[in-house]
Design an enzyme around this catalytic site. Structure first.
Site, short mmCIF file in Angstrom:
data_model
loop_
_atom_site.label_atom_id
_atom_site.label_comp_id
_atom_site.label_asym_id
_atom_site.label_seq_id
_atom_site.Cartn_x
_atom_site.Cartn_y
_atom_site.Cartn_z
N GLY A 108 0.76 -1.31 0.02
CA GLY A 108 0.13 0.07 0.05
C GLY A 108 0.99 1.12 0.08
N THR A 109 1.90 1.20 0.78
CA THR A 109 2.66 2.56 0.67
C THR A 109 3.27 2.90 -0.53
OG1 THR A 109 3.43 1.93 3.01
CG2 THR A 109 4.73 3.26 1.93
N ASN A 188 -8.22 4.07 8.37
CA ASN A 188 -7.57 3.02 9.01
C ASN A 188 -7.69 3.14 10.47
OD1 ASN A 188 -5.54 5.18 8.03
ND2 ASN A 188 -4.14 4.17 9.68
N GLN A 216 -7.95 -0.02 3.19
CA GLN A 216 -8.44 -0.50 4.50
C GLN A 216 -10.03 -0.82 3.92
OE1 GLN A 216 -7.73 -1.55 7.12
NE2 GLN A 216 -5.80 -0.63 7.47
N SER A 236 -3.48 -3.47 -0.99
CA SER A 236 -2.43 -4.14 -0.08
C SER A 236 -2.80 -5.49 0.16
CB SER A 236 -1.86 -3.39 0.93
OG SER A 236 -0.83 -4.16 1.67
N ALA A 237 -1.95 -6.68 -0.04
CA ALA A 237 -2.28 -8.04 0.11
C ALA A 237 -2.52 -8.27 1.76
CB ALA A 237 -1.20 -8.74 -0.54
N HIS A 238 -1.54 -7.49 2.58
CA HIS A 238 -1.49 -8.04 3.78
C HIS A 238 -2.92 -7.84 4.66
CE1 HIS A 238 0.03 -4.77 6.36
NE2 HIS A 238 0.56 -4.44 5.25
N THR A 274 12.09 -7.39 -11.17
CA THR A 274 11.58 -8.74 -11.36
C THR A 274 10.49 -9.10 -10.23
OG1 THR A 274 13.91 -9.36 -11.88
CG2 THR A 274 12.48 -11.02 -11.18
N CYS A 362 4.57 7.31 18.85
CA CYS A 362 5.75 7.77 19.99
C CYS A 362 7.05 8.47 19.19
CB CYS A 362 6.46 6.45 20.61
SG CYS A 362 7.43 6.94 21.85
N1 PLP Z 1 -2.92 2.86 3.47
C1 PLP Z 1 -3.72 2.73 4.70
C2 PLP Z 1 -5.04 3.28 4.72
C3 PLP Z 1 -3.16 1.80 5.52
O1 PLP Z 1 -3.97 1.18 6.48
C4 PLP Z 1 -2.05 1.04 5.24
C5 PLP Z 1 -1.55 0.22 6.19
O2 PLP Z 1 -1.81 0.30 7.27
C6 PLP Z 1 -1.09 1.60 4.00
C7 PLP Z 1 -1.65 2.53 3.32
C8 PLP Z 1 0.11 1.07 4.01
O3 PLP Z 1 0.17 -0.34 3.20
P1 PLP Z 1 1.33 -1.34 3.40
O4 PLP Z 1 1.44 -1.67 4.77
O5 PLP Z 1 1.02 -2.36 2.53
O6 PLP Z 1 2.52 -0.62 2.91
#
Ligand code: PLP
Length: 428
Positions: A108-109, A188, A216, A236-238, A274, A362
């Site tokens: 996602g990032t 999130n 999310q 994002s997959a996780h 790759t 923090c």
């Molecule tokens: N965007 C949102 C709304 C998220 O909640 C998150 C992860 O918590 C991300 C982006 C980032 O995703 P990733 O952990 O796959 O980099």
């Protein structure tokens, strides 16, 4: 507690977030601070989800027998190429896109960075204004802030007390030089859903590119890129029971996005490197499962979430659900517990076996209140008293019942030992 554990505890008191990590049982200078074996309940699915057994099984061959480079012409490569393209079709089907519009990324990032820098980061662009909101995830927020340092104007539109952006505010923020609107779908921390369809119409009328961070919301609510009117969308997959370190960016056909990285012509020149074949296969299988299970999951999880909230609010005086007045994803509940430090409660609950999360960060030994909670109008102390509980596909009714009993007990215990509740000592 041993002397050493006490000393470490004292040190970590400076940063309570770290305390949570250490108390979960990591080794400290070779010594372990392990907790007894207790029934563990996971209410932190917005942080990450477990990989489904079917997903892992689909991935495993691509670590060993099926190891070919998906760009190779020989049969080893063609086998993995087929698997990557099948995953692309599955991801596209989950969000109503065409397979050619999906670019795989590292998560996602990266998807957020690629969308934001790829549309608005061009040095020569004449349109140098972005619209976003005050409640974005740091992946989008910090990308916009980085562009602001490079001289691009950014408008951070506020949200109302319910945690929702008003499309009229987005319209008002438009300028002739606006190039991109980037707004998350589900938040999130509090789970509120943003009115993307309406904002999509505004973006289209104004001829401005529209990106949504749907990390999310994908897999939690039905989502169609054409109905939402987005040009780019991150996932994002996780967060959908797939592996960490892999995600995708939907890029509507014809969207002029520049790559962030330079190298080969992978992913139709949008993202060189790759391919992470096992990860992509895992994302594809997770997307198929999400599509199959979405409506059952949403109905079951929202019922459990509502039961959880009702139970906790009934038993904890003054507790309040942040963002309760808005449409939310089914699994998320952010609750404010007056007179409680969220970090202390998080640790106390973890010791009892419940994993949840606080949105505070923090930095330099101080706990900063969540930018999302302050944006919806909470005072810093209220934000520092709030915890996020996020349920998931494997949450059971029995878990919810245990948690409903556990939270009031721990809140009462912490309130009783809070320095504010100590009677002043009178010296005779
Ligand atoms: N965007 C949102 C709304 C998220 O909640 C998150 C992860 O918590 C991300 C982006 C980032 O995703 P990733 O952990 O796959 O980099």
């Amino acid at each position: 507690m041993s002397k050493q554990a006490a000393a470490v505890g004292g040190f970590l008191f400076l940063c309570p977030s770290l305390t949570a990590v250490f108390q979960r049982g990591y080794s400290v200078r070779g010594r372990e601070l392990r907790l007894p074996n207790i029934h563990r309940i996971y209410f932190d699915h917005n942080a990450t989800t477990p990989v489904e057994a079917e997903v892992l099984a689909a991935m495993l061959p691509y670590f060993s027998a099926e190891f070919g480079n998906a760009s190779s012409i020989h049969s080893f490569g063609q086998g993995t190429r087929g698997a990557v393209e099948r995953a692309r079709i599955a991801v596209a089907a989950l969000i109503g896109a065409q397979a050619s519009e999906i670019a795989f990324t590292s998560g996602g990032t990266e998807s957020d960075n690629l969308a934001i820098f790829g549309i608005a980061g061009g040095e020569s662009s004449a349109r140098r204004h972005i619209i976003t909101t005050q409640i974005e995830h740091s992946a989008a927020l910090h990308s916009c802030e980085a562009l602001a340092k490079r001289g691009i104007d950014v408008t951070f539109v506020p949200v109302n007390r319910a945690g929702v952006v008003d499309p009229a505010e987005v319209r008002r923020a438009l300028r002739p030089e606006t190039v991109l609107i980037t707004i998350m779908h589900a938040n999130n921390e509090i789970g509120t859903l943003q009115p993307l369809e309406e904002i999509g119409r505004i973006a289209k009328e104004a001829d401005v590119w529209f990106h949504a961070d749907a990390v999310q919301s994908v897999g939690k609510v039905p989502l169609d890129v054409n109905a939402l009117g987005v040009d780019l969308l991150s996932l994002s997959a996780h967060k959908i029971y797939g592996p960490k370190g892999v995600g995708a960016l939907y890029v509507r056909s014809g969207t002029p996005m520049e790559p962030l990285l330079f190298g080969g012509s992978h992913e139709r020149d949008r993202r060189p490197g790759t391919e992470n074949v096992p990860g992509i296969v895992g994302l594809g299988r997770a997307a198929e499962l999400a599509r199959e299970k979405l409506s059952d999951d949403a109905a079951r999880i929202s019922r459990l979430r509502d039961k959880f909230e009702k139970g906790v609010l009934a038993a904890v005086s003054g507790a309040r659900v942040n963002g309760a007045d808005a449409a939310r994803v089914p699994n998320t509940s952010n609750i404010m517990f007056p007179e409680i430090s969220s970090e202390s409660l998080l640790i106390a609950l973890d010791m009892k076996g419940l994993a949840c999360s606080s949105g505070s960060a923090c930095s330099s030994g101080a706990v900063n209140p969540s930018h999302v909670l302050t944006a919806i109008g909470l005072a810093a102390a209220e934000a520092r008293s709030s915890l996020r509980f996020s349920l998931g596909r494997h949450t059971t009714e029995a878990d919810v019942d245990l948690v409903i009993a556990m939270i009031p007990q721990e809140v009462a215990r912490l309130r009783a030992i809070s320095p504010e509740n100590k009677k002043p000592v009178t010296v005779k």
